[in-house]
Scaffold this motif. Sequence first.
Motif, PDB file in Angstrom:
ATOM      1  N   LEU A 178      10.821   4.942  -7.062  1.00 26.71           N
ATOM      2  CA  LEU A 178       9.801   4.937  -6.012  1.00 26.71           C
ATOM      3  C   LEU A 178       8.612   5.801  -6.391  1.00 26.71           C
ATOM      4  CD1 LEU A 178      11.967   5.103  -2.760  1.00 26.71           C
ATOM      5  CD2 LEU A 178      10.537   3.209  -3.528  1.00 26.71           C
ATOM      6  N   LEU A 179       8.890   6.950  -7.014  1.00 31.04           N
ATOM      7  CA  LEU A 179       7.795   7.819  -7.449  1.00 31.04           C
ATOM      8  C   LEU A 179       6.938   7.138  -8.505  1.00 31.04           C
ATOM      9  CD1 LEU A 179       9.588  11.302  -7.645  1.00 31.04           C
ATOM     10  CD2 LEU A 179       7.730  10.629  -6.091  1.00 31.04           C
ATOM     11  N   VAL A 180       7.608   6.446  -9.439  1.00 29.63           N
ATOM     12  CA  VAL A 180       6.868   5.726 -10.483  1.00 29.63           C
ATOM     13  C   VAL A 180       6.032   4.616  -9.863  1.00 29.63           C
ATOM     14  CG1 VAL A 180       7.100   4.221 -12.491  1.00 29.63           C
ATOM     15  CG2 VAL A 180       8.512   6.276 -12.308  1.00 29.63           C
ATOM     16  N   LEU A 181       6.641   3.883  -8.917  1.00 29.72           N
ATOM     17  CA  LEU A 181       5.916   2.796  -8.241  1.00 29.72           C
ATOM     18  C   LEU A 181       4.699   3.348  -7.506  1.00 29.72           C
ATOM     19  CD1 LEU A 181       5.688  -0.145  -7.289  1.00 29.72           C
ATOM     20  CD2 LEU A 181       7.213   0.444  -5.392  1.00 29.72           C
ATOM     21  N   ALA A 182       4.889   4.451  -6.775  1.00 32.29           N
ATOM     22  CA  ALA A 182       3.776   5.058  -6.037  1.00 32.29           C
ATOM     23  C   ALA A 182       2.684   5.518  -6.993  1.00 32.29           C
ATOM     24  CB  ALA A 182       4.287   6.237  -5.212  1.00 32.29           C
ATOM     25  N   ALA A 183       3.073   6.079  -8.114  1.00 31.80           N
ATOM     26  CA  ALA A 183       2.085   6.533  -9.090  1.00 31.80           C
ATOM     27  C   ALA A 183       1.284   5.367  -9.650  1.00 31.80           C
ATOM     28  CB  ALA A 183       2.787   7.289 -10.219  1.00 31.80           C
ATOM     29  N   VAL A 184       1.988   4.280  -9.955  1.00 28.09           N
ATOM     30  CA  VAL A 184       1.311   3.094 -10.479  1.00 28.09           C
ATOM     31  C   VAL A 184       0.313   2.557  -9.460  1.00 28.09           C
ATOM     32  CG1 VAL A 184       1.638   0.679 -11.132  1.00 28.09           C
ATOM     33  CG2 VAL A 184       3.169   2.436 -12.047  1.00 28.09           C
ATOM     34  N   VAL A 185       0.739   2.478  -8.190  1.00 25.71           N
ATOM     35  CA  VAL A 185      -0.136   1.962  -7.125  1.00 25.71           C
ATOM     36  C   VAL A 185      -1.376   2.836  -6.975  1.00 25.71           C
ATOM     37  CG1 VAL A 185      -0.308   1.651  -4.623  1.00 25.71           C
ATOM     38  CG2 VAL A 185       1.682   0.769  -5.844  1.00 25.71           C
ATOM     39  N   VAL A 186      -1.194   4.146  -6.977  1.00 25.37           N
ATOM     40  CA  VAL A 186      -2.329   5.061  -6.796  1.00 25.37           C
ATOM     41  C   VAL A 186      -3.283   4.989  -7.989  1.00 25.37           C
ATOM     42  CG1 VAL A 186      -2.988   7.486  -6.634  1.00 25.37           C
ATOM     43  CG2 VAL A 186      -1.109   6.615  -5.239  1.00 25.37           C
ATOM     44  N   VAL A 187      -2.709   5.013  -9.203  1.00 21.44           N
ATOM     45  CA  VAL A 187      -3.566   4.964 -10.394  1.00 21.44           C
ATOM     46  C   VAL A 187      -4.365   3.661 -10.428  1.00 21.44           C
ATOM     47  CG1 VAL A 187      -3.556   4.814 -12.916  1.00 21.44           C
ATOM     48  CG2 VAL A 187      -2.154   6.528 -11.767  1.00 21.44           C
ATOM     49  N   ARG A 188      -3.713   2.557 -10.137  1.00 20.05           N
ATOM     50  CA  ARG A 188      -4.426   1.272 -10.118  1.00 20.05           C
ATOM     51  C   ARG A 188      -5.559   1.291  -9.083  1.00 20.05           C
ATOM     52  NH1 ARG A 188      -2.302  -3.387 -12.361  1.00 20.05           N
ATOM     53  NH2 ARG A 188      -3.221  -4.593 -10.651  1.00 20.05           N
ATOM     54  N   THR A 189      -5.298   1.931  -7.957  1.00 19.86           N
ATOM     55  CA  THR A 189      -6.327   2.012  -6.911  1.00 19.86           C
ATOM     56  C   THR A 189      -7.499   2.873  -7.360  1.00 19.86           C
ATOM     57  OG1 THR A 189      -4.588   1.795  -5.235  1.00 19.86           O
ATOM     58  CG2 THR A 189      -6.746   2.568  -4.490  1.00 19.86           C
ATOM     59  N   ASN A 191      -3.599  -3.854  -5.801  1.00 23.56           N
ATOM     60  CA  ASN A 191      -2.185  -4.085  -6.099  1.00 23.56           C
ATOM     61  C   ASN A 191      -1.708  -5.363  -5.409  1.00 23.56           C
ATOM     62  OD1 ASN A 191      -1.274  -1.381  -7.492  1.00 23.56           O
ATOM     63  ND2 ASN A 191      -2.555  -0.776  -5.756  1.00 23.56           N
ATOM     64  N   ARG A 192      -2.447  -6.440  -5.656  1.00 28.21           N
ATOM     65  CA  ARG A 192      -2.085  -7.721  -5.033  1.00 28.21           C
ATOM     66  C   ARG A 192      -0.712  -8.194  -5.489  1.00 28.21           C
ATOM     67  NH1 ARG A 192      -4.877 -12.113  -6.136  1.00 28.21           N
ATOM     68  NH2 ARG A 192      -6.295 -11.326  -7.731  1.00 28.21           N
ATOM     69  N   TRP A 193      -0.285  -7.783  -6.669  1.00 33.63           N
ATOM     70  CA  TRP A 193       1.045  -8.133  -7.163  1.00 33.63           C
ATOM     71  C   TRP A 193       2.141  -7.615  -6.233  1.00 33.63           C
ATOM     72  CZ3 TRP A 193       4.162  -3.894  -8.408  1.00 33.63           C
ATOM     73  CH2 TRP A 193       3.493  -2.655  -8.467  1.00 33.63           C
ATOM     74  N   LEU A 194       1.807  -6.573  -5.461  1.00 38.61           N
ATOM     75  CA  LEU A 194       2.778  -5.969  -4.553  1.00 38.61           C
ATOM     76  C   LEU A 194       2.491  -6.322  -3.096  1.00 38.61           C
ATOM     77  CD1 LEU A 194       5.198  -4.028  -4.235  1.00 38.61           C
ATOM     78  CD2 LEU A 194       3.562  -2.126  -4.158  1.00 38.61           C
TER      79      LEU A 194
END
Length: 488
Positions: free
Chosen positions: A14-25, A311-314
């Motif tokens: 979950l932390l990795v997912l959140a990091a990916v979402v934030v960085v992409r944003t 993050n349209r993929w999500l």
Amino acid sequence: MTFRKPLAVASLALLVLAAVVVVRTLLFTPKPQPHLAKAELAVDSQRIASHLSEAIAFATVSYDDPAQIDRAPFQGFLAWLATTYPKVHANLKVEAINHYGRLFTWPGSDPSLAPILLSAHYDVVPVQQSSAGLWQQPPFSGLIKDGYIWGRGALDDKSAAVALMESLSDLVNAGFSPRRTLMVALNFDEEVGSEHGAKAIAAMLKARHIEPLWSLDEGSFVLDGVVSGVALPVASINVAEKGYLTIDVTAHGQGGHSSMPPHQTAVGILAQALVRLQNAPVPGGLDGLSAEMFDNLARYMPFDKRLLFANRWLFGALLNAELSKSATTNATLRTTTAPTMLSGSVKSNVLPVTAEAVINFRLHPRDNVDSVLRYVQKTIDDDRVSIAVRDGRNASSVSDSQGPGFLALAKASREVYGDVVVTPGLTVGATDSSYYDSAVQNAYRFNPMVLKKDELGMFHGINERITVANMAAATRFYSLLMKDAASH
């Protein structure tokens, strides 16, 4: 104790997912644009406003029934045009299109270059008698008051026609000599389908083996405060327009007296069919042109909205659901379904043998007439219901949003309006470009005027008006565009 390791793995994921979402944003920011200083091009705003005022005074009203059309105002407008812009008529080739249309051609010095076609229409829709008293100024007065020019056609589309002529006149007076041929069309029947205006011009171009590099006709505007979440004005240069399909849906039932109705009447069968269609919209979503448009716009939105679009993929399903709730954004995502007319029994106590509905679809470029008909038949799925096509036309092709035409329009928009968001868009109604689409390499749809949210209802509505400043800016835009595009 046995659950600690899986829980730790899940938490890390979950932390990795959140990091990916934030960085992409954080990386989802506006694309770099070349710096362009606002062009200082002098125009006579009072003269331009006066000319639009005079043009509005000609009640060039188009009616579906040709017998209702008074051609005297059309003739008067054309005579005014020749008197008001004498040097344009003297220096450019002028051709009459089915008597009331005009095609101006300014030959370029290099005939090997494909020409450019700019277009507008000068016919207008009627003013309903019931609404005439609601106008703050008489609809054909052309009154200039409080910084506005008032009247039918001020937005749709005499403003563009007059601005085009003003630009041509200014360029002729300045001694401009185009390298690439410029063509300007003024059409007279756009409001009733363009059968004798744009259609004839497109046929003429094909017959002469002339394929313009690109065309520009009405479409969207510089939208100020219209696009939710985007603070900057948005120059939506539309690269496609929807098609349409109109069908008759007929439910067949048992006739007789209303005192002994069957379990389901023809009206009930029809109602059920309509509910099925309304509850199951034609599939759509953020892909193709729709995705490109929102990809441009969302980069200028606040962080929370950018997070979803980045993050349209999500969040794709959530975005589609939310965008579908608004009539405006829903129309950009899919083919829309609109029941518009109903008929049944001729008497309140008579069961109709048939009940009929008329449904109008506006076809997204991903769909076509045949695919929507299959969707209707599959969705209704009732042998008691028949479907007949009234008329239809597929959506246009999608023009190049990286081509020279789009880039020239984007450049002129920034030169006139400064810091604006430029994006490709989709025209949800019909324009003359539906005919030009088959005759030119790329067709674009854009009016170079600022439109605010509270002005959207003026199209075909009451109190239609445009600011004097808008007319000056539009003339400046067309002049810069013509000069730039015709120079190379």
